[in-house]
Design an enzyme around this catalytic site. Structure first.
Site, PDB file in Angstrom:
ATOM      1  N   GLY A 153       8.964 -32.277 -17.503  1.00  0.00           N
ATOM      2  CA  GLY A 153       8.856 -31.143 -17.508  1.00  0.00           C
ATOM      3  C   GLY A 153       9.809 -30.178 -17.564  1.00  0.00           C
ATOM      4  O   GLY A 153       8.954 -28.641 -16.979  1.00  0.00           O
ATOM      5  N   LYS A 157      -1.003 -35.959 -18.954  1.00  0.00           N
ATOM      6  CA  LYS A 157      -1.608 -35.356 -17.788  1.00  0.00           C
ATOM      7  C   LYS A 157      -3.124 -34.968 -17.908  1.00  0.00           C
ATOM      8  O   LYS A 157      -3.604 -35.491 -18.246  1.00  0.00           O
ATOM      9  CB  LYS A 157      -0.403 -34.384 -17.520  1.00  0.00           C
ATOM     10  CG  LYS A 157       1.254 -35.020 -17.704  1.00  0.00           C
ATOM     11  CD  LYS A 157       2.356 -34.487 -16.895  1.00  0.00           C
ATOM     12  CE  LYS A 157       3.597 -35.064 -16.877  1.00  0.00           C
ATOM     13  NZ  LYS A 157       4.696 -34.709 -16.389  1.00  0.00           N
ATOM     14  N   HIS A 210       3.711 -42.462 -10.873  1.00  0.00           N
ATOM     15  CA  HIS A 210       4.219 -41.348 -11.617  1.00  0.00           C
ATOM     16  C   HIS A 210       5.108 -39.945 -10.482  1.00  0.00           C
ATOM     17  O   HIS A 210       4.387 -40.280  -9.718  1.00  0.00           O
ATOM     18  CB  HIS A 210       3.938 -40.484 -12.473  1.00  0.00           C
ATOM     19  CG  HIS A 210       3.718 -39.573 -13.658  1.00  0.00           C
ATOM     20  ND1 HIS A 210       3.908 -38.195 -13.202  1.00  0.00           N
ATOM     21  CD2 HIS A 210       4.318 -39.809 -14.579  1.00  0.00           C
ATOM     22  CE1 HIS A 210       4.858 -37.175 -14.010  1.00  0.00           C
ATOM     23  NE2 HIS A 210       5.328 -38.662 -14.983  1.00  0.00           N
ATOM     24  N   SER A 234      11.903 -34.440 -20.281  1.00  0.00           N
ATOM     25  CA  SER A 234      11.786 -33.502 -21.832  1.00  0.00           C
ATOM     26  C   SER A 234      11.900 -34.205 -23.314  1.00  0.00           C
ATOM     27  O   SER A 234      13.945 -33.509 -23.705  1.00  0.00           O
ATOM     28  CB  SER A 234      13.337 -32.583 -21.309  1.00  0.00           C
ATOM     29  OG  SER A 234      12.215 -31.939 -20.169  1.00  0.00           O
ATOM     30  N   GLU A 259      12.570 -41.780 -15.447  1.00  0.00           N
ATOM     31  CA  GLU A 259      11.974 -40.637 -15.220  1.00  0.00           C
ATOM     32  C   GLU A 259      12.790 -40.261 -13.897  1.00  0.00           C
ATOM     33  O   GLU A 259      11.827 -40.086 -13.029  1.00  0.00           O
ATOM     34  CB  GLU A 259      10.923 -40.782 -15.380  1.00  0.00           C
ATOM     35  CG  GLU A 259       9.578 -41.529 -16.351  1.00  0.00           C
ATOM     36  CD  GLU A 259       8.299 -40.483 -16.877  1.00  0.00           C
ATOM     37  OE1 GLU A 259       8.196 -39.814 -17.995  1.00  0.00           O
ATOM     38  OE2 GLU A 259       7.217 -40.765 -15.704  1.00  0.00           O
ATOM     39  N   ASN A 300       2.474 -39.384 -22.435  1.00  0.00           N
ATOM     40  CA  ASN A 300       1.298 -38.528 -21.187  1.00  0.00           C
ATOM     41  C   ASN A 300       0.701 -37.663 -21.176  1.00  0.00           C
ATOM     42  O   ASN A 300       1.904 -36.554 -20.806  1.00  0.00           O
ATOM     43  CB  ASN A 300       2.073 -39.249 -20.243  1.00  0.00           C
ATOM     44  CG  ASN A 300       1.732 -38.686 -18.727  1.00  0.00           C
ATOM     45  OD1 ASN A 300       0.598 -38.823 -18.728  1.00  0.00           O
ATOM     46  ND2 ASN A 300       2.405 -38.830 -17.740  1.00  0.00           N
ATOM     47  N   GLU A 355       4.321 -37.685 -10.399  1.00  0.00           N
ATOM     48  CA  GLU A 355       3.354 -36.243  -9.977  1.00  0.00           C
ATOM     49  C   GLU A 355       2.981 -36.667  -8.765  1.00  0.00           C
ATOM     50  O   GLU A 355       2.391 -36.104  -8.048  1.00  0.00           O
ATOM     51  CB  GLU A 355       3.094 -35.677 -10.783  1.00  0.00           C
ATOM     52  CG  GLU A 355       4.225 -34.345 -11.962  1.00  0.00           C
ATOM     53  CD  GLU A 355       3.740 -34.845 -13.945  1.00  0.00           C
ATOM     54  OE1 GLU A 355       2.194 -35.256 -13.558  1.00  0.00           O
ATOM     55  OE2 GLU A 355       4.047 -33.860 -14.408  1.00  0.00           O
TER      56      GLU A 355
HETATM   57  P1  PGA Z   1       7.286 -34.691 -20.181  1.00  0.00           P
HETATM   58  O1  PGA Z   1       7.301 -35.317 -19.291  1.00  0.00           O
HETATM   59  O2  PGA Z   1       8.127 -34.685 -21.466  1.00  0.00           O
HETATM   60  O3  PGA Z   1       6.998 -33.123 -20.277  1.00  0.00           O
HETATM   61  O4  PGA Z   1       8.904 -33.897 -18.860  1.00  0.00           O
HETATM   62  C1  PGA Z   1       7.575 -37.007 -18.853  1.00  0.00           C
HETATM   63  C2  PGA Z   1       6.407 -37.088 -17.739  1.00  0.00           C
HETATM   64  O5  PGA Z   1       5.853 -36.401 -16.847  1.00  0.00           O
HETATM   65  O6  PGA Z   1       6.366 -38.395 -18.017  1.00  0.00           O
END
Ligand code: PGA
Length: 275
Positions: free
Chosen positions: A173, A12, A95, A213, A167, A10, A97
């Site tokens: 992140g 983003k 997601h 992560s 998640e 992903n 976010e």
């Molecule tokens: P990350 O993000 O691997 O940077 O923690 C995962 C995601 O947002 O799907």
């Protein structure tokens, strides 16, 4: 590793169209030999060029969001059919976010899931608890609510087109990966919910991915946990060496699964739900 696994990147809001095609040219040879498909979820403007460059590779291209309407006067929004025509075969929905920065509700995510199925785009439904909810012992309650509301009214025969990604919001992140015990418990719980929703056969076959992560150093042990069928990778998918290392660690033996989005499908049954 014996089990079939999914790897989804992903990006983003990173990478221009030019950077996207450079990335695919660089990644493709590094993941050659893995039999199944690697999913890459890219910004809208990169979908068409990325899908073009990915044609002869084992990479499929998807989007990170879509509107819940077929079309309409929704300035700035994008429809599933537009994504599909551009070359997207899947879309990430719900997601964290989108939920937390853009205020998407469970009800809206539910409508988006139904629309994606109707538009023949495979939905990857993201769910996960915040640290506050986890500390209050509410993880299961939150996951159940997110799963049941998003998948309400999805007919059993559409279950095979769904992918779920667990998640934990506090692990996205942040560099903080959930413990293996936490991951396994959450995945077992999600599996129980999916079985309750769709029955043992269909509910038992929906892939449940872990995200938060994920990196080359922890991916193998995460995928080793019960009911973990792959990973959703954010930050570590932006660099082709790092992402290829993740893919090779868990799918070097060619155990990846193919996308199951069908060519034609009847609209899913809709049940009325209050916002
Ligand atoms: P990350 O993000 O691997 O940077 O923690 C995962 C995601 O947002 O799907």
């Amino acid at each position: 590793m014996a089990k079939n696994v999914y790897v989804v990147g992903n990006w983003k809001m990173y990478k221009t169209a030019r950077e996207a095609t450079d990335y695919i040219e660089s990644l493709a040879p590094k993941i050659e030999g893995t039999k199944g498909m690697i999913y890459l979820s890219v910004p809208y403007t990169s979908i068409a060029p990325a899908a073009h460059y990915a044609k002869e590779t084992n990479i499929v291209i998807g989007a990170q969001n879509m509107n819940d309407a077929r079309d309409g006067a929704f300035t700035g929004e994008i429809a599933g059919l537009m994504l599909k025509e551009a070359g997207a075969t899947f879309v990430i929905l719900g997601h964290s976010e989108r939920r937390h920065i853009f205020g998407e509700s469970n009800a809206l995510i539910h409508r988006k899931v139904l629309r994606a199925l109707q538009d023949d785009i495979q939905p990857i439904l993201c769910i996960g608890e915040t640290s506050k909810e986890r500390d209050a012992g509410k993880t299961d309650e939150v996951l159940k609510e997110q799963l049941f509301s998003a998948l309400d009214g999805v007919p059993k025969e559409d279950a095979e087109h769904l992918i779920v990604a667990y998640e934990p919001v506090w692990a996205i992140g942040t560099g903080k990966t959930a413990t293996l015990k936490h991951i396994e418990e959450a995945h077992l719980f999600c599996r129980a919910c999916l079985t309750e929703l769709f029955g043992k056969k269909q509910g038992g076959a929906i892939p449940i991915l872990y995200g938060g992560s994920v990196k080359p150093e922890n991916v193998a042990e995460i995928v080793d946990q019960k009911e973990v069928n792959g990973v959703l990778v954010g930050g570590a998918s932006l660099d082709t060496d790092t992402f290829a290392e993740i893919v090779q660690k868990i799918a070097g033996g060619g155990a990846l699964k193919k996308t199951t989005t069908p060519k034609t499908r009847k609209p899913p049954i809709r049940r009325k739900k209050k916002e």
